[in-house]
Design a protein around this motif. Structure first.
Motif, PDB file in Angstrom:
ATOM      1  N   LEU A  54      36.251  56.238  58.720  1.00  0.00           N
ATOM      2  CA  LEU A  54      37.675  56.175  59.056  1.00  0.00           C
ATOM      3  C   LEU A  54      38.053  54.937  59.849  1.00  0.00           C
ATOM      4  N   GLU A  55      37.092  54.160  60.269  1.00  0.00           N
ATOM      5  CA  GLU A  55      37.367  53.035  61.169  1.00  0.00           C
ATOM      6  C   GLU A  55      38.448  52.107  60.633  1.00  0.00           C
ATOM      7  N   ARG A  56      38.461  51.850  59.348  1.00  0.00           N
ATOM      8  CA  ARG A  56      39.469  50.922  58.803  1.00  0.00           C
ATOM      9  C   ARG A  56      40.883  51.487  58.846  1.00  0.00           C
ATOM     10  N   PHE A  57      41.021  52.805  59.039  1.00  0.00           N
ATOM     11  CA  PHE A  57      42.339  53.434  59.115  1.00  0.00           C
ATOM     12  C   PHE A  57      42.787  53.686  60.553  1.00  0.00           C
TER      13      PHE A  57
END
Length: 71
Positions: A54-57
């Motif tokens: 989820l890091e990119r979101f």
């Protein structure tokens, strides 16, 4: 059932466009936004390594303190 004193509400404020798109996509599958958020939390708790996916979101951090005055 959660207790409102022991389990305080956690709030987020996504943009109206994000909420509308999510409600539309989830509603087509018979889900509410609350159902999806709760299920996502439980899914993450099942395997915390999933947070990396989820890091990119992840939204940017909120500014702290008062906003600057417009004088």
């Amino acid at each position: 059932m959660p207790d409102r004193h022991r389990d305080p509400t956690v709030s987020v404020r996504p943009s109206q466009g994000d909420k509308d798109a999510a409600v539309e996509a989830l509603g087509a599958r018979g889900w509410t936004l609350g159902d999806a958020l709760h299920a996502a939390l439980l899914w993450l708790l099942d395997d915390p390594r999933r947070l990396a996916e989820l890091e990119r979101f992840r939204p940017p951090p909120k500014a702290k303190g008062r906003p600057p005055s417009k004088r």
